[in-house]
Scaffold this motif. Structure first.
Motif, PDB file in Angstrom:
ATOM      1  N   LEU A  12       1.135   1.230  -1.370  1.00  0.00           N
ATOM      2  CA  LEU A  12      -0.295   1.048  -1.095  1.00  0.00           C
ATOM      3  C   LEU A  12      -0.894  -0.025  -2.001  1.00  0.00           C
ATOM      4  O   LEU A  12      -1.713  -0.848  -1.571  1.00  0.00           O
ATOM      5  N   VAL A  13      -0.469  -0.018  -3.271  1.00  0.00           N
ATOM      6  CA  VAL A  13      -0.992  -1.023  -4.218  1.00  0.00           C
ATOM      7  C   VAL A  13      -0.592  -2.425  -3.773  1.00  0.00           C
ATOM      8  O   VAL A  13      -1.408  -3.358  -3.785  1.00  0.00           O
ATOM      9  N   GLU A  14       0.667  -2.597  -3.393  1.00  0.00           N
ATOM     10  CA  GLU A  14       1.133  -3.914  -2.943  1.00  0.00           C
ATOM     11  C   GLU A  14       0.375  -4.367  -1.699  1.00  0.00           C
ATOM     12  O   GLU A  14       0.008  -5.544  -1.563  1.00  0.00           O
ATOM     13  N   LEU A  15       0.136  -3.440  -0.767  1.00  0.00           N
ATOM     14  CA  LEU A  15      -0.588  -3.771   0.453  1.00  0.00           C
ATOM     15  C   LEU A  15      -2.023  -4.208   0.148  1.00  0.00           C
ATOM     16  O   LEU A  15      -2.542  -5.184   0.717  1.00  0.00           O
ATOM     17  N   MET A  16      -2.666  -3.506  -0.778  1.00  0.00           N
ATOM     18  CA  MET A  16      -4.037  -3.841  -1.144  1.00  0.00           C
ATOM     19  C   MET A  16      -4.106  -5.209  -1.828  1.00  0.00           C
ATOM     20  O   MET A  16      -5.010  -6.010  -1.568  1.00  0.00           O
ATOM     21  N   ILE A  17      -3.142  -5.501  -2.697  1.00  0.00           N
ATOM     22  CA  ILE A  17      -3.109  -6.812  -3.363  1.00  0.00           C
ATOM     23  C   ILE A  17      -2.935  -7.929  -2.329  1.00  0.00           C
ATOM     24  O   ILE A  17      -3.592  -8.972  -2.382  1.00  0.00           O
ATOM     25  N   GLY A  22      -5.112 -12.351   0.788  1.00  0.00           N
ATOM     26  CA  GLY A  22      -5.330 -12.928   2.115  1.00  0.00           C
ATOM     27  C   GLY A  22      -6.794 -13.200   2.383  1.00  0.00           C
ATOM     28  O   GLY A  22      -7.165 -14.239   2.928  1.00  0.00           O
ATOM     29  N   LEU A  23      -7.667 -12.240   1.967  1.00  0.00           N
ATOM     30  CA  LEU A  23      -9.107 -12.437   2.152  1.00  0.00           C
ATOM     31  C   LEU A  23      -9.624 -13.601   1.322  1.00  0.00           C
ATOM     32  O   LEU A  23     -10.492 -14.368   1.768  1.00  0.00           O
TER      33      LEU A  23
END
Length: 306
Positions: A12-17, A22-23
């Protein structure tokens, strides 16, 4: 012996980073896109403004350069037989500036001169001028006739292939005479015979002014007012001009055009600096600052240069 490590997905942490990065990247791209779009709008507005103003520059510069040309020897002795002595017919050296609000909503400028193809006079038996060649003048046109001592402004009352008439039958002529005395007094008109070799041409009296646009009364435009067939006609030259300002160069003084005042000797003016201020409401795609909306140019009165 093991066959390999068991594969696993993103935490989850990697996905959020990854989403944050990306944003941030997407925001940068959008920012660059919007900046380029704004720059493009400004450039397009400036290009449109410059393109629209080019015609106005050319027409006004030509009028300023021609001002004061009375034909023959450019004599200052110019009379008008136009009835009622309207301002457009009264020669004052061929150049006259006006204060704000005298004509339209801004400063204004009147320029007078002889123009077009000339025709030479073979003989003159008032009110008929017999010419050596055909003239482009038509009935109702305002003409200027000159010799070495005098220039006369009148309306053409009739024409044939090789003749032009200046009879009082023309609506604007106060008499069939062309002004023997100077200054001319219509009530005391006396015959004036112009000799062979005198020159006939069209008379231009041009008023540059700013007034509400014919398309949108809430926005002003630059107009060129001229006589066409004996009728005053306003031509809308440039839409979206909020004001025009003229600075006058005195030929007896060092270079440094000065703003209009009633004290300016218009007879000494040898050049004008023109400043057109464009109306921001006419440019809806970009917010142009005042300096970018102000267009300046300088034109010389070539008939007065020494």
């Amino acid at each position: 012996m093991t066959l390999g490590k068991r594969s696993r997905g993103f935490t989850l942490v990697e996905l959020m980073i990854a989403m944050v990065l990306g944003l941030m990247l997407l925001g940068g791209v959008i920012g660059i896109f919007l900046s380029n779009q704004t720059t493009s709008r400004v450039n397009n507005e400036l290009a449109s403004l410059q393109s629209s103003a080019r015609l106005a520059f050319q027409l006004m510069s030509q009028d300023i350069r021609s001002a004061g040309f009375a034909g023959c020897n450019n004599s200052g002795r110019v009379v008008s037989v136009i009835n009622g002595a309207p301002l457009w017919s009264q020669w004052r050296g061929g150049l006259e500036g006006y204060a704000v609000g005298t004509n339209g909503v801004s400063e204004s400028l009147r320029l007078m001169y002889g123009a077009g193809e000339t025709a030479s006079v073979r003989n003159h038996v008032p009110p008929v001028l017999t010419l050596n060649e055909a003239s482009a003048l038509r009935v109702g046109d305002i003409a200027m006739l000159c010799d070495d001592t005098l220039s006369s402004v009148f309306q053409v009352s009739a024409r044939t292939v090789d003749t032009i008439s200046h009879a009082a039958a023309a609506p604007l002529n106060c008499a069939a005479d062309l002004g023997f005395q100077f200054p001319f007094v219509c009530a005391d008109a006396r015959p004036r015979i112009f000799p062979g070799g005198s020159m006939l041409m069209r008379f231009e009296s041009v008023l540059w002014l700013v007034a509400p646009s014919a398309d949108d009364a809430a926005i002003n435009s630059l107009y060129r007012e001229v006589m066409i067939g004996g009728v005053l006609t306003r031509e809308e030259v440039l839409f979206g001009v909020s004001s025009v300002n003229f600075a006058y160069q005195d030929g007896d003084l060092p270079f440094g055009p000065v703003a209009f005042t009633p004290a300016i000797n218009m007879g000494n003016v040898v050049g004008l600096q023109v400043a057109l201020v464009m109306d921001p409401n006419a440019f809806t795609n970009a917010d142009l600052p005042l300096e970018m909306r102000t267009i300046r140019f300088f034109a010389s009165v070539r008939n007065r240069l020494r």
